[in-house]
Design a protein around this motif. Structure first.
Motif, PDB file in Angstrom:
ATOM      1  N   VAL A  40       0.857  -1.182   0.000  1.00  0.00           N
ATOM      2  CA  VAL A  40       0.000   0.000   0.000  1.00  0.00           C
ATOM      3  C   VAL A  40       0.894   1.232   0.000  1.00  0.00           C
ATOM      4  O   VAL A  40       1.744   1.396   0.885  1.00  0.00           O
ATOM      5  CB  VAL A  40      -0.925   0.015   1.231  1.00  0.00           C
ATOM      6  N   THR A  41       0.706   2.093  -0.987  1.00  0.00           N
ATOM      7  CA  THR A  41       1.639   3.207  -1.155  1.00  0.00           C
ATOM      8  C   THR A  41       1.028   4.541  -0.732  1.00  0.00           C
ATOM      9  O   THR A  41      -0.179   4.753  -0.848  1.00  0.00           O
ATOM     10  CB  THR A  41       2.082   3.345  -2.619  1.00  0.00           C
ATOM     11  N   PRO A  42       1.869   5.467  -0.261  1.00  0.00           N
ATOM     12  CA  PRO A  42       1.425   6.849  -0.063  1.00  0.00           C
ATOM     13  C   PRO A  42       1.397   7.572  -1.398  1.00  0.00           C
ATOM     14  O   PRO A  42       1.578   6.957  -2.454  1.00  0.00           O
ATOM     15  CB  PRO A  42       2.507   7.411   0.874  1.00  0.00           C
ATOM     16  N   ALA A  43       1.213   8.886  -1.361  1.00  0.00           N
ATOM     17  CA  ALA A  43       1.104   9.658  -2.598  1.00  0.00           C
ATOM     18  C   ALA A  43       2.453  10.045  -3.177  1.00  0.00           C
ATOM     19  O   ALA A  43       2.530  10.481  -4.327  1.00  0.00           O
ATOM     20  CB  ALA A  43       0.269  10.912  -2.358  1.00  0.00           C
ATOM     21  N   GLU A  44       3.520   9.928  -2.397  1.00  0.00           N
ATOM     22  CA  GLU A  44       4.850  10.287  -2.870  1.00  0.00           C
ATOM     23  C   GLU A  44       5.758   9.064  -2.828  1.00  0.00           C
ATOM     24  O   GLU A  44       5.709   8.272  -1.886  1.00  0.00           O
ATOM     25  CB  GLU A  44       5.452  11.402  -2.005  1.00  0.00           C
ATOM     26  N   PHE A  45       6.605   8.934  -3.841  1.00  0.00           N
ATOM     27  CA  PHE A  45       7.542   7.813  -3.915  1.00  0.00           C
ATOM     28  C   PHE A  45       8.861   8.168  -3.257  1.00  0.00           C
ATOM     29  O   PHE A  45       9.436   9.233  -3.496  1.00  0.00           O
ATOM     30  CB  PHE A  45       7.793   7.423  -5.368  1.00  0.00           C
ATOM     31  N   ARG A  46       9.335   7.262  -2.417  1.00  0.00           N
ATOM     32  CA  ARG A  46      10.654   7.366  -1.808  1.00  0.00           C
ATOM     33  C   ARG A  46      11.250   5.963  -1.802  1.00  0.00           C
ATOM     34  O   ARG A  46      10.720   5.083  -1.129  1.00  0.00           O
ATOM     35  CB  ARG A  46      10.555   7.906  -0.381  1.00  0.00           C
ATOM     36  N   PRO A  47      12.323   5.740  -2.558  1.00  0.00           N
ATOM     37  CA  PRO A  47      12.885   4.387  -2.605  1.00  0.00           C
ATOM     38  C   PRO A  47      13.225   3.899  -1.194  1.00  0.00           C
ATOM     39  O   PRO A  47      13.969   4.577  -0.470  1.00  0.00           O
ATOM     40  CB  PRO A  47      14.155   4.557  -3.449  1.00  0.00           C
ATOM     41  N   PRO A  48      12.657   2.783  -0.765  1.00  0.00           N
ATOM     42  CA  PRO A  48      12.918   2.302   0.590  1.00  0.00           C
ATOM     43  C   PRO A  48      14.404   2.033   0.830  1.00  0.00           C
ATOM     44  O   PRO A  48      15.072   1.387   0.033  1.00  0.00           O
ATOM     45  CB  PRO A  48      12.104   0.999   0.655  1.00  0.00           C
ATOM     46  N   ARG A  49      14.902   2.557   1.950  1.00  0.00           N
ATOM     47  CA  ARG A  49      16.292   2.348   2.344  1.00  0.00           C
ATOM     48  C   ARG A  49      16.392   1.442   3.565  1.00  0.00           C
ATOM     49  O   ARG A  49      17.475   1.022   3.947  1.00  0.00           O
ATOM     50  CB  ARG A  49      16.955   3.691   2.657  1.00  0.00           C
ATOM     51  N   SER A  50      15.257   1.192   4.218  1.00  0.00           N
ATOM     52  CA  SER A  50      15.219   0.315   5.390  1.00  0.00           C
ATOM     53  C   SER A  50      13.779  -0.143   5.567  1.00  0.00           C
ATOM     54  O   SER A  50      12.850   0.454   5.024  1.00  0.00           O
ATOM     55  CB  SER A  50      15.702   1.051   6.637  1.00  0.00           C
ATOM     56  N   LEU A  51      13.596  -1.222   6.333  1.00  0.00           N
ATOM     57  CA  LEU A  51      12.236  -1.689   6.578  1.00  0.00           C
ATOM     58  C   LEU A  51      12.105  -2.202   8.006  1.00  0.00           C
ATOM     59  O   LEU A  51      13.091  -2.544   8.656  1.00  0.00           O
ATOM     60  CB  LEU A  51      11.841  -2.769   5.567  1.00  0.00           C
ATOM     61  N   MET A  52      10.879  -2.251   8.472  1.00  0.00           N
ATOM     62  CA  MET A  52      10.575  -2.730   9.815  1.00  0.00           C
ATOM     63  C   MET A  52       9.450  -3.745   9.735  1.00  0.00           C
ATOM     64  O   MET A  52       8.422  -3.497   9.107  1.00  0.00           O
ATOM     65  CB  MET A  52      10.139  -1.573  10.718  1.00  0.00           C
ATOM     66  N   LEU A  53       9.653  -4.904  10.346  1.00  0.00           N
ATOM     67  CA  LEU A  53       8.619  -5.920  10.430  1.00  0.00           C
ATOM     68  C   LEU A  53       8.050  -5.931  11.838  1.00  0.00           C
ATOM     69  O   LEU A  53       8.789  -6.110  12.822  1.00  0.00           O
ATOM     70  CB  LEU A  53       9.179  -7.303  10.089  1.00  0.00           C
ATOM     71  N   ALA A  54       6.741  -5.731  11.949  1.00  0.00           N
ATOM     72  CA  ALA A  54       6.058  -5.829  13.238  1.00  0.00           C
ATOM     73  C   ALA A  54       5.894  -7.302  13.566  1.00  0.00           C
ATOM     74  O   ALA A  54       5.162  -8.020  12.892  1.00  0.00           O
ATOM     75  CB  ALA A  54       4.705  -5.125  13.163  1.00  0.00           C
ATOM     76  N   PHE A  55       6.586  -7.766  14.604  1.00  0.00           N
ATOM     77  CA  PHE A  55       6.677  -9.194  14.918  1.00  0.00           C
ATOM     78  C   PHE A  55       5.936  -9.491  16.220  1.00  0.00           C
ATOM     79  O   PHE A  55       6.149  -8.821  17.232  1.00  0.00           O
ATOM     80  CB  PHE A  55       8.148  -9.587  15.053  1.00  0.00           C
ATOM     81  N   ASP A  56       5.049 -10.506  16.188  1.00  0.00           N
ATOM     82  CA  ASP A  56       4.323 -10.884  17.405  1.00  0.00           C
ATOM     83  C   ASP A  56       4.438 -12.379  17.706  1.00  0.00           C
ATOM     84  O   ASP A  56       3.697 -12.903  18.538  1.00  0.00           O
ATOM     85  CB  ASP A  56       2.854 -10.474  17.307  1.00  0.00           C
ATOM     86  N   ALA A  57       5.369 -13.061  17.021  1.00  0.00           N
ATOM     87  CA  ALA A  57       5.636 -14.489  17.224  1.00  0.00           C
ATOM     88  C   ALA A  57       4.497 -15.386  16.757  1.00  0.00           C
ATOM     89  O   ALA A  57       4.509 -16.589  17.006  1.00  0.00           O
ATOM     90  CB  ALA A  57       5.967 -14.797  18.684  1.00  0.00           C
ATOM     91  N   SER A  58       3.502 -14.833  16.070  1.00  0.00           N
ATOM     92  CA  SER A  58       2.413 -15.653  15.531  1.00  0.00           C
ATOM     93  C   SER A  58       2.903 -16.406  14.306  1.00  0.00           C
ATOM     94  O   SER A  58       3.970 -16.123  13.743  1.00  0.00           O
ATOM     95  CB  SER A  58       1.230 -14.770  15.145  1.00  0.00           C
ATOM     96  N   ALA A  59       2.103 -17.383  13.864  1.00  0.00           N
ATOM     97  CA  ALA A  59       2.451 -18.139  12.664  1.00  0.00           C
ATOM     98  C   ALA A  59       2.564 -17.210  11.457  1.00  0.00           C
ATOM     99  O   ALA A  59       3.432 -17.384  10.598  1.00  0.00           O
ATOM    100  CB  ALA A  59       1.405 -19.220  12.414  1.00  0.00           C
ATOM    101  N   THR A  60       1.695 -16.192  11.397  1.00  0.00           N
ATOM    102  CA  THR A  60       1.703 -15.266  10.272  1.00  0.00           C
ATOM    103  C   THR A  60       3.001 -14.482  10.223  1.00  0.00           C
ATOM    104  O   THR A  60       3.635 -14.364   9.166  1.00  0.00           O
ATOM    105  CB  THR A  60       0.511 -14.302  10.346  1.00  0.00           C
ATOM    106  N   THR A  61       3.429 -13.923  11.364  1.00  0.00           N
ATOM    107  CA  THR A  61       4.640 -13.110  11.338  1.00  0.00           C
ATOM    108  C   THR A  61       5.901 -13.974  11.239  1.00  0.00           C
ATOM    109  O   THR A  61       6.901 -13.543  10.676  1.00  0.00           O
ATOM    110  CB  THR A  61       4.715 -12.181  12.553  1.00  0.00           C
ATOM    111  N   ARG A  62       5.871 -15.209  11.756  1.00  0.00           N
ATOM    112  CA  ARG A  62       7.016 -16.095  11.544  1.00  0.00           C
ATOM    113  C   ARG A  62       7.148 -16.427  10.060  1.00  0.00           C
ATOM    114  O   ARG A  62       8.260 -16.494   9.520  1.00  0.00           O
ATOM    115  CB  ARG A  62       6.860 -17.377  12.373  1.00  0.00           C
ATOM    116  N   LYS A  63       5.996 -16.629   9.415  1.00  0.00           N
ATOM    117  CA  LYS A  63       6.021 -16.839   7.972  1.00  0.00           C
ATOM    118  C   LYS A  63       6.538 -15.586   7.268  1.00  0.00           C
ATOM    119  O   LYS A  63       7.279 -15.677   6.281  1.00  0.00           O
ATOM    120  CB  LYS A  63       4.618 -17.180   7.467  1.00  0.00           C
ATOM    121  N   GLY A  64       6.149 -14.421   7.784  1.00  0.00           N
ATOM    122  CA  GLY A  64       6.637 -13.166   7.217  1.00  0.00           C
ATOM    123  C   GLY A  64       8.143 -13.045   7.309  1.00  0.00           C
ATOM    124  O   GLY A  64       8.806 -12.564   6.381  1.00  0.00           O
ATOM    125  N   VAL A  65       8.715 -13.467   8.428  1.00  0.00           N
ATOM    126  CA  VAL A  65      10.166 -13.465   8.585  1.00  0.00           C
ATOM    127  C   VAL A  65      10.809 -14.353   7.524  1.00  0.00           C
ATOM    128  O   VAL A  65      11.796 -13.975   6.877  1.00  0.00           O
ATOM    129  CB  VAL A  65      10.562 -13.923  10.006  1.00  0.00           C
TER     130      VAL A  65
END
Length: 283
Positions: A155-180
């Motif tokens: 999902v994008t905002p209205a302005e483009f900025r090439p990502p230089r870093s990212l953050m994963l919200a981790f809760d130890a669920s199966a979904t976020t472990r799969k995300g890792v």
């Protein structure tokens, strides 16, 4: 072959959608398709009005209505083609040699369901052309798209900025472990510093789960920082993101803990409204 699909419309987010889709296409080495859907709610297909009460005997009026519908549909198709052509040229400028174009008539959600097997990543703007009057307003179909898709959604905002870093919200669920695991294997994250953030108590169990996930990312070659923060999920995520100037927020669309409660219902729209950077939803 799966591809990156960018949803293009007449909104102010469309240029950024094109740019983020081109960025993702290059990093994933996946073909790019630009998609425009004429929503049948605004541009209905031609209807037979002859059976409507009071209209059956008014042939001139029926003909005028049919002509108007035809004209509106034709103009909408032409506008859509123009939007796609402009997006294709923008993608070419960004380095995509042969971006494809597709135009459909119908429901956006239904169209994406039909195309889902072809999608590696869906890129869509936070606001659509019908929801641009307020900065914090979210596109009317966005949450429905996120709920029905079984592919990652950027999902994008209205302005483009090439990502230089990212953050994963981790809760130890199966979904976020799969995300890792997905991040560890994905070219999308390669070369970007990764912050793995858990919102909750700084307990031995939480720390162990977080460090185990961080180790998997590090073994895949990603520079990874692990952190635990207390507090309410939404403000804690935003505060950490601002503190470390993180460009891209990654979350599991549905988990099985506090983040599940957080993401389902009105709080989903709240997060989308308050996020000013791209948000990658994993399934």
């Amino acid at each position: 072959m799966t591809q990156v699909i960018g949803c293009i419309d007449a909104s102010r987010c469309a240029p950024a959608v094109c740019d983020y889709a081109a960025w993702a296409s290059q990093r994933l080495s996946a073909p790019l398709t630009l998609l425009h859907v004429l929503d049948h709610r605004h541009y209905p297909v031609a209807a037979d009005l002859s059976g409507n009460i009071g209209l059956g005997s008014r042939e001139n009026l029926l003909q005028e209505l049919a002509n108007l519908d035809e004209q509106r549909s034709r103009l909408a198709l032409e506008q859509g083609r123009g939007l796609l052509e402009a997006a294709r040229e923008r993608a070419r400028t960004a380095g995509i040699s042969e971006p494809a174009m597709r135009q459909r008539h119908g429901s956006l959600v239904d169209t994406l369901r039909e195309l889902e097997e072809q999608i590696r990543l869906l890129v869509i703007g936070r606001q659509g052309e019908d929801s641009q009057s307020a900065a914090d307003q979210v596109g009317s179909q966005l949450e429905s798209v996120i709920r029905v898709m079984h592919r990652p959604v950027l999902v994008t905002p209205a302005e483009f900025r090439p990502p230089r870093s990212l953050m994963l919200a981790f809760d130890a669920s199966a979904t976020t472990r799969k995300g890792v695991a997905m991040l560890a294997a994905s070219p999308l994250a390669q070369g970007l510093p990764v912050h793995l953030l858990m919102i909750g108590a700084d307990s031995g169990e939480n720390r162990s789960q977080l460090e185990s996930a961080g180790k998997l990312l590090q073994e895949s070659g990603l520079a990874t920082t692990c952190a635990i923060r207390s507090g309410e999920i939404e403000p804690a995520l935003h505060a950490y993101q601002a503190e470390h100037d993180i460009d891209l927020l990654v979350m599991g669309a549905y988990g099985h803990s506090r983040i599940r409660e957080f993401l389902i219902g009105s709080t989903t729209a709240s997060m989308l409204r308050t996020t000013r950077t791209p948000l990658l939803m994993l399934r």
